[in-house]
Scaffold this motif. Sequence first.
Motif, short mmCIF file in Angstrom:
data_model
loop_
_atom_site.label_atom_id
_atom_site.label_comp_id
_atom_site.label_asym_id
_atom_site.label_seq_id
_atom_site.Cartn_x
_atom_site.Cartn_y
_atom_site.Cartn_z
N VAL A 35 -9.52 12.50 10.98
CA VAL A 35 -9.74 12.64 11.66
C VAL A 35 -9.62 14.14 12.37
O VAL A 35 -8.81 14.93 11.77
CB VAL A 35 -8.19 12.34 13.35
CG1 VAL A 35 -9.17 13.09 14.77
CG2 VAL A 35 -8.73 10.39 13.37
N PHE A 36 -10.90 14.37 13.31
CA PHE A 36 -11.38 16.62 13.24
C PHE A 36 -11.48 16.72 14.83
O PHE A 36 -12.41 16.31 15.30
CB PHE A 36 -11.92 17.09 12.20
CG PHE A 36 -11.87 16.58 10.99
CD1 PHE A 36 -11.32 17.72 10.51
CD2 PHE A 36 -12.50 15.86 10.60
CE1 PHE A 36 -11.77 17.59 9.08
CE2 PHE A 36 -13.14 15.29 8.67
CZ PHE A 36 -12.26 16.30 8.28
N PRO A 52 -2.04 22.55 14.46
CA PRO A 52 -2.41 21.37 13.93
C PRO A 52 -4.32 21.65 13.80
O PRO A 52 -5.00 22.03 14.55
CB PRO A 52 -2.87 20.41 14.41
CG PRO A 52 -1.67 21.10 15.64
CD PRO A 52 -1.66 22.40 15.31
N HIS A 53 -4.88 21.43 12.58
CA HIS A 53 -6.13 21.59 12.91
C HIS A 53 -7.23 20.07 12.13
O HIS A 53 -7.88 20.10 12.48
CB HIS A 53 -6.50 22.42 11.06
CG HIS A 53 -8.25 23.52 11.19
ND1 HIS A 53 -8.55 22.94 11.56
CD2 HIS A 53 -7.88 24.62 11.19
CE1 HIS A 53 -9.91 24.16 11.43
NE2 HIS A 53 -9.67 24.52 11.37
N SER A 54 -6.55 19.50 11.54
CA SER A 54 -7.13 17.55 10.92
C SER A 54 -5.72 16.89 10.74
O SER A 54 -4.33 17.48 10.27
CB SER A 54 -8.19 18.23 10.20
OG SER A 54 -7.55 18.07 9.25
N SER A 67 -1.54 14.36 20.06
CA SER A 67 -0.18 14.49 20.11
C SER A 67 -0.44 15.39 18.88
O SER A 67 0.84 16.41 18.82
CB SER A 67 1.16 13.60 20.31
OG SER A 67 2.60 13.74 20.13
N ALA A 68 -0.18 14.64 17.39
CA ALA A 68 -0.53 15.43 16.76
C ALA A 68 -0.98 16.37 16.40
O ALA A 68 -0.92 17.84 15.97
CB ALA A 68 -0.66 13.95 15.31
N LEU A 72 0.75 -1.01 -0.29
CA LEU A 72 0.23 0.14 0.30
C LEU A 72 1.02 1.36 0.04
O LEU A 72 2.22 1.66 -0.06
CB LEU A 72 -0.53 -0.07 1.49
CG LEU A 72 -1.98 -1.48 1.37
CD1 LEU A 72 -2.95 -1.35 2.86
CD2 LEU A 72 -2.88 -1.07 0.17
N THR A 73 -0.02 2.79 -0.10
CA THR A 73 0.55 3.92 -0.63
C THR A 73 0.00 4.35 0.95
O THR A 73 -1.02 4.67 0.47
CB THR A 73 0.84 4.34 -1.54
OG1 THR A 73 1.45 3.61 -2.67
CG2 THR A 73 1.95 6.30 -1.42
N GLU A 74 0.97 4.84 1.82
CA GLU A 74 -0.29 5.74 2.74
C GLU A 74 0.50 6.52 3.47
O GLU A 74 1.52 7.20 2.74
CB GLU A 74 -0.03 5.29 4.04
CG GLU A 74 -0.51 5.93 5.71
CD GLU A 74 0.10 5.86 7.03
OE1 GLU A 74 0.00 4.96 7.38
OE2 GLU A 74 1.74 6.07 6.89
N PHE A 75 -0.43 8.13 2.72
CA PHE A 75 -0.03 9.04 3.18
C PHE A 75 -0.53 9.72 4.13
O PHE A 75 -1.90 10.09 4.60
CB PHE A 75 -1.56 10.20 1.65
CG PHE A 75 -1.16 10.04 0.02
CD1 PHE A 75 0.72 10.64 -0.59
CD2 PHE A 75 -1.63 8.85 0.14
CE1 PHE A 75 0.41 9.77 -1.63
CE2 PHE A 75 -1.48 8.19 -1.55
CZ PHE A 75 -0.73 8.76 -2.12
N LEU A 76 0.12 10.93 4.79
CA LEU A 76 -0.11 11.11 6.14
C LEU A 76 -0.69 12.72 5.89
O LEU A 76 0.81 13.59 5.80
CB LEU A 76 0.78 10.83 7.48
CG LEU A 76 0.33 11.34 8.80
CD1 LEU A 76 -0.97 11.11 9.37
CD2 LEU A 76 1.84 10.66 9.77
N CYS A 77 -1.48 12.74 6.29
CA CYS A 77 -1.66 14.81 5.51
C CYS A 77 -2.01 15.37 7.45
O CYS A 77 -3.08 14.97 7.79
CB CYS A 77 -2.99 14.89 4.79
SG CYS A 77 -2.36 13.80 3.16
N LEU A 78 -1.47 16.28 7.57
CA LEU A 78 -1.76 17.18 8.61
C LEU A 78 -1.95 18.80 7.97
O LEU A 78 -1.25 19.62 7.85
CB LEU A 78 -0.39 16.99 9.88
CG LEU A 78 -0.22 15.90 10.82
CD1 LEU A 78 0.86 15.86 11.60
CD2 LEU A 78 -1.34 16.05 11.47
N SER A 79 -3.33 18.99 8.48
CA SER A 79 -3.61 20.31 8.36
C SER A 79 -3.27 21.38 8.92
O SER A 79 -3.30 21.29 9.81
CB SER A 79 -5.36 20.12 7.63
OG SER A 79 -5.78 20.47 8.92
#
Length: 243
Positions: A220-221, A133-135, A189-190, A120-127
Amino acid sequence: MASRHHDIADNLRHQITTGRIKPGERLPSESGLAGQYKVSTATLRRALGVLQGEGLVEKIHGKGNFIRRPLRKITYVGGWGTLAPRTAADADLRITVRTTAMGARGDLTALLRVPNGSPLTEFLCLSYEGKSPHSMARIYVPHEMTPTAVLGDGLPCARAEASFLVLRPPPAEVRETVSARLPTPEETSALRISSALAVLAITRVAADTTGRVVEAALLVFPGDRVDAVFTTHHVINERKTQG
């Protein structure tokens, strides 16, 4: 009778809401505040925990406790997993992306309907809005279906926080499971939130016309930063009356 930590939280809350302590300002150290209020550090931390749960105070590990700047809410539109254009633009979100090749394991095998160990390819996106941090989004795609451009520059994933879609064209079917729960230690934490602040968790699974899962996203929000809107469209068949 109110406990001491609630008294301290009330006092700090009053200072925050009246502007005596400004947004972005760093509070004195926890030991310093404990001495100021003549309580133990444990009691002081309980007071700060109340304010963290209310979204007034943000604890940044290694730096201290800060008065949180008010974060604007965004609107998540269910069905195709998009952010409302108005809120996506207004929030002015900055996105960081980490791409990782991995093997399917645990719940991912069921979500993507693939054997254990499938690539698989995992994309970890933090806004982020400013520095806060927002989401958070973890997006998984079967490795062989990941476009070369994604692996090369990550641009489609940079759009993921706005569209939550890595693949184009849009899938034939999207299933979303929505729940409110307490955050995991990683999410706490994130997202720099209190462990007592509920999050809105959306598990989004997209499939093509053959029923094959082409993407699974775990979104996750923090509960105080998003509104989720789901609209049902009913198709009505109209029969023409023949004269």
